[in-house]
Design a protein around this motif. Structure first.
Motif, PDB file in Angstrom:
ATOM      1  N   ASP A 156     -11.766  31.057  25.438  1.00 23.07           N
ATOM      2  CA  ASP A 156     -10.834  32.231  25.037  1.00 23.07           C
ATOM      3  C   ASP A 156     -10.962  32.052  23.554  1.00 23.07           C
ATOM      4  O   ASP A 156     -10.958  30.774  23.100  1.00 23.07           O
ATOM      5  N   ASP A 171      -6.879  38.076  21.843  1.00 23.50           N
ATOM      6  CA  ASP A 171      -6.743  39.439  22.660  1.00 23.50           C
ATOM      7  C   ASP A 171      -5.256  39.649  22.970  1.00 23.50           C
ATOM      8  O   ASP A 171      -4.888  40.776  22.848  1.00 23.50           O
ATOM      9  N   THR A 221     -10.094  49.021  26.064  1.00 27.17           N
ATOM     10  CA  THR A 221     -11.327  48.718  25.874  1.00 27.17           C
ATOM     11  C   THR A 221     -11.387  47.149  25.376  1.00 27.17           C
ATOM     12  O   THR A 221     -12.381  46.781  24.777  1.00 27.17           O
ATOM     13  N   ASP A 223     -10.955  44.528  26.130  1.00 22.43           N
ATOM     14  CA  ASP A 223     -12.065  43.271  26.828  1.00 22.43           C
ATOM     15  C   ASP A 223     -13.582  43.298  26.204  1.00 22.43           C
ATOM     16  O   ASP A 223     -14.262  42.511  26.472  1.00 22.43           O
ATOM     17  N   ASN A 224     -13.752  44.415  25.861  1.00 26.11           N
ATOM     18  CA  ASN A 224     -15.125  44.671  25.175  1.00 26.11           C
ATOM     19  C   ASN A 224     -15.405  43.934  23.765  1.00 26.11           C
ATOM     20  O   ASN A 224     -16.518  43.761  23.200  1.00 26.11           O
ATOM     21  N   GLN A 226     -15.521  41.015  21.572  1.00 28.42           N
ATOM     22  CA  GLN A 226     -16.108  39.463  21.650  1.00 28.42           C
ATOM     23  C   GLN A 226     -16.443  39.239  20.369  1.00 28.42           C
ATOM     24  O   GLN A 226     -17.245  39.989  19.513  1.00 28.42           O
ATOM     25  N   SER A 354     -15.042  52.510  34.299  1.00 24.54           N
ATOM     26  CA  SER A 354     -15.333  52.230  32.703  1.00 24.54           C
ATOM     27  C   SER A 354     -15.567  53.274  32.126  1.00 24.54           C
ATOM     28  O   SER A 354     -15.178  53.463  30.787  1.00 24.54           O
ATOM     29  N   HIS A 408     -14.699  46.884  35.040  1.00 25.30           N
ATOM     30  CA  HIS A 408     -14.875  46.178  34.136  1.00 25.30           C
ATOM     31  C   HIS A 408     -15.694  46.764  33.213  1.00 25.30           C
ATOM     32  O   HIS A 408     -16.688  47.445  33.631  1.00 25.30           O
ATOM     33  N   ASN A 411     -19.339  44.804  28.154  1.00 21.16           N
ATOM     34  CA  ASN A 411     -19.274  43.747  27.398  1.00 21.16           C
ATOM     35  C   ASN A 411     -18.475  42.631  28.331  1.00 21.16           C
ATOM     36  O   ASN A 411     -18.611  41.307  27.697  1.00 21.16           O
ATOM     37  N   GLU A 412     -17.663  42.888  29.047  1.00 18.34           N
ATOM     38  CA  GLU A 412     -16.923  41.941  29.628  1.00 18.34           C
ATOM     39  C   GLU A 412     -17.209  41.420  30.998  1.00 18.34           C
ATOM     40  O   GLU A 412     -17.032  40.392  31.573  1.00 18.34           O
ATOM     41  N   GLU A 433      -3.893  41.922  35.322  1.00 15.24           N
ATOM     42  CA  GLU A 433      -4.949  41.508  36.338  1.00 15.24           C
ATOM     43  C   GLU A 433      -4.494  40.583  37.348  1.00 15.24           C
ATOM     44  O   GLU A 433      -4.033  39.477  37.133  1.00 15.24           O
TER      45      GLU A 433
END
Length: 716
Positions: A156, A171, A221, A223-224, A226, A354, A408, A411-412, A433
């Protein structure tokens, strides 16, 4: 005009199926439609329907904001946490030594609650789906987790307060800051005032709609984002430490696994497992053999996992040691229809695709059959488990209105995954989650097979054999074994990996290349499964052409994986079950379903009169024979106080012995949530409690059959 027509046509039923984000998005679109009509000076007849639609959406949004504010005002997380500590549901581990963040102990009611959830999980999945349960070790060698990708990628991003050094998961910090800005904006737009505490910590302003929309899109979004994208996001949005308002550093990756040494010499590096799944994959051959080589099948396990969380700050939601329940459903890659899918086809739930996330349009209600038919969910088997997960969560007492399934984003999602949906449960911490349900393709079995040279495959018998000429690799074991000795398995693993179909189906292109090299150089250079280079000579192997008969085809199964975070589900259940009686703000209650309640029945004599003892023993013995967990409370507290004490433990039923019991051997049965009572003989009351706990009858059934009882016999 298209948006105008679509929004105008929204019915009450359609509005009910939209979540809060979808309503806000529709409101913003409709406001733009009205502005466009007015800008072109449309007639009143033209614009009035659009204004009516806008007003209806505003009313719906205001109603939801008011409801949300009301829930927020009335839900007291501090009171809940105080009760959990008071009744020893949970407590910080090593508390008398100051405790360690992210580690908790479960007391008697917490342990019983978790065990009851797991017992229902076994019934709902392992027994009903005929799964193969296994238990694997917590310690895992480094080589296994290197192959699975955890050593390199199980990380992470974290940031630090540039002045205090406080650490945050990147995040989560973005989510916390943007959520606070949006909450402050909503409160100011509704005409509310911020508390002094909030004012001190917040630079609250009314946000421009474009800014608000951007924040909401980022949250949906997140989690997209990175690597460099996350760094840029933190800079662009001026994300700061929430308590100090100091800038934070750029994100750096932190591996979440606890490493250790296996054995006294420290020669073998290992890790505490971060998930339970790898044991399923490594035991696939044994599981398939145990299942008489029949496909498809599923394995299941319950066990501890360990993750060295960066900043565990949300109680049971983010801990460093936790219980997982995982399923690995092995299926043919081209045969993902499920024989029982029609049983769940009409199950309806909130689904957040998504596509909807990228449009920030919110989740909407959908039947799982529709989602699969339209290709929103990749296949029937994945859809079947999504529906079964939903039914399980509702069965144990999670509020259906606070469950959604989020797909998801690209990207995740792992590069090998076909599709993945998370069951998210809403609590005072937001959407969390709690269950992941992924189609992992054939990645894990393929990776471990390639690394070890062990064939992790299933077999299909062909309806008719295939006969054809093909290149075959032959190994001269009398030369091969002595030449490589202990490394022979690693070298042979390279050649075994060239089998691409059935046991006779070799990679024809690769064998042709090897044959050419042997003829040209009398040897071939290969990389063994241990990563080392080996020289294999022409006297050890040969490539020949033969006529082969193929009756069986081999394939690497795909895996559908539902993965449950039991601690997160348990915490959500605690929040969803907690309430305070309207008649008495001091009386807190957990409305657990009887099936998961730690104690099913309180046995309470009206006083400590010795005449009650034989009846207490009879009732307790009968309940135990029926498998009903019970507790005797014969303290000197008033009966009302004892009821209240057990309401705080979530005990659904109370059997009370009074002086009438001595006369006619009848007792009363009280139900926790309605606080209504009936009276009958001990055998009948015990049978009723047993049937209620097993779910064979409801309290409404009981009240329909037995008259309500209102007066307790307090004295002889």
């Amino acid at each position: 005009m298209t948006d105008s027509v679509a929004t105008t046509a929204l019915t009450v039923d359609q509005l009910e199926k939209m979540d809060d984000n979808a309503v806000e998005a529709a409101l913003a679109r409709q406001a733009d439609v009205v502005k466009a009509f007015k800008a072109r000076k449309a007639t009143k007849t033209e614009v009035q329907p659009e204004i009516d639609a806008l007003l209806a959406l505003k009313a719906e949004a205001a109603k939801r904001l008011k409801t949300a504010a009301s829930r927020s005002d009335h839900f007291d997380r501090a009171a809940l946490e105080s009760l959990l500590a008071k009744r020893f549901f949970i407590a910080p581990s090593f508390q008398i030594y100051g405790g360690i963040a992210g580690l908790f102990d479960y007391g008697p009611p917490g342990s019983a609650l978790q065990n009851n959830i797991l017992s229902l999980w076994r019934q709902h999945f392992v027994l009903e789906e005929d799964m193969l349960e296994l238990e694997c070790t917590n310690l895992t060698p480094e080589s296994v987790l290197k192959t699975s990708g955890h050593v390199d990628r199980f990380s992470d991003a974290m940031v630090k307060d540039t002045k205090t050094g406080d650490i945050f998961r990147a995040d989560h910090l973005v989510k916390q800051v943007l959520t606070r800005r949006l909450d402050d904006d909503r409160q100011l737009r509704m005409g509310g005032a911020l508390s002094d505490a909030k004012k001190a910590k917040s630079k609250a302003v009314v946000l421009e709609r474009t800014v608000r929309d951007h924040y909401e899109l980022v949250l949906e979004t997140l989690d997209n984002f990175q690597g460099d994208d996350l760094t840029k996001l933190i800079r662009d949005l001026d994300i700061r430490a929430p308590e100090t308002d100091n800038p934070v550093t750029d994100p750096v990756l932190f591996n979440l696994m606890f490493d250790t040494q296996i054995g006294p010499t420290g020669q073998f590096k290992g890790f505490m497992r971060p998930e339970t799944a790898q044991g399923h994959f490594l035991n696939f051959k044994k599981l398939l053999e145990f299942n008489n080589d029949q496909m498809p099948f599923a394995s299941a396990s319950i066990g501890k996992s360990f993750r060295n969380e960066i900043s565990p700050r949300q109680g049971l939601l983010r801990v460093r040691e936790f219980t997982m329940a995982e399923i690995e459903h092995f299926v043919h890659p081209d045969q993902k229809d499920h024989p029982r899918f029609d049983e769940v086809r009409d199950v309806e739930m909130m689904m957040y695709s998504s596509k909807a996330q990228l449009a920030a349009s919110g989740a909407s209600k959908m039947k799982i059959g529709t989602a699969v038919d339209q290709g929103i969910v990749n296949n029937q088997t994945l859809g079947y488990f999504v529906a079964r997960i939903y039914l399980f969560l509702v069965r144990i007492g999670i509020d259906p209105a606070r469950i959604r399934f989020r797909q998801h984003l690209a990207n995740e999602m792992a590069h090998y995954a076909c599709d993945c949906w998370d069951a998210e449960i809403k609590s005072s911490y937001g959407w969390i989650e709690s269950v992941g349900c992924a189609d992992r393709s054939a990645f894990d079995l393929t990776a471990h097979s390639k690394k070890t040279g062990e064939k992790l495959v299933a077999r299909d018998t062909l309806p008719e054999p295939i006969i054809r000429d093909a290149l075959i690799l032959e190994i001269n074991k009398s030369k091969f074994g002595p030449a490589f000795k202990k490394d022979a398995k690693a070298v042979q693993g390279y050649f075994d990996a060239l089998v691409v179909g059935s046991s006779s189906e070799w990679d024809q292109v690769k064998l042709a290349e090897i044959d050419a090299q042997l003829k040209a150089n009398s040897f071939v250079q290969v990389t063994g499964t241990d990563g080392k280079q080996y020289k294999v000579t022409a006297d050890m192997i040969s490539v020949v052409q033969k006529t082969i008969k193929i009756s069986v085809r081999e394939y690497t199964p795909n895996v559908i994986e539902p993965s449950f975070g039991i601690g997160r589900i348990l915490y959500a259940l605690l929040e969803h079950s907690y309430y305070v009686r309207e008649s008495d703000e001091q009386r807190a209650v957990f409305k657990f379903p009887a099936s998961v309640a730690p104690i099913k029945a309180l046995v309470a004599p009206i006083s400590n009169n010795a005449e009650f003892s034989p009846f207490i023993k009879e009732i307790v013995a009968s309940l135990r024979r029926s498998g009903v967990a019970n507790k005797v409370d014969d303290s000197t507290s008033s009966i009302g106080r004892r009821y209240a004490r057990n309401d705080e433990l979530g005990t659904p039923f109370a059997i009370t012995i009074d002086f009438q019991t001595v006369q006619d051997k009848t007792v009363t049965l009280r139900e926790r949530d309605t606080i209504k009572q009936i009276r009958s003989t001990i055998p009948i009351i015990v049978e009723i409690v047993h049937n209620l706990v097993e779910g064979r009858i409801t309290w409404e059934d009981v009240m329909a059959k037995h008259p309500a009882f209102v007066a307790q016999e307090l004295s002889a």
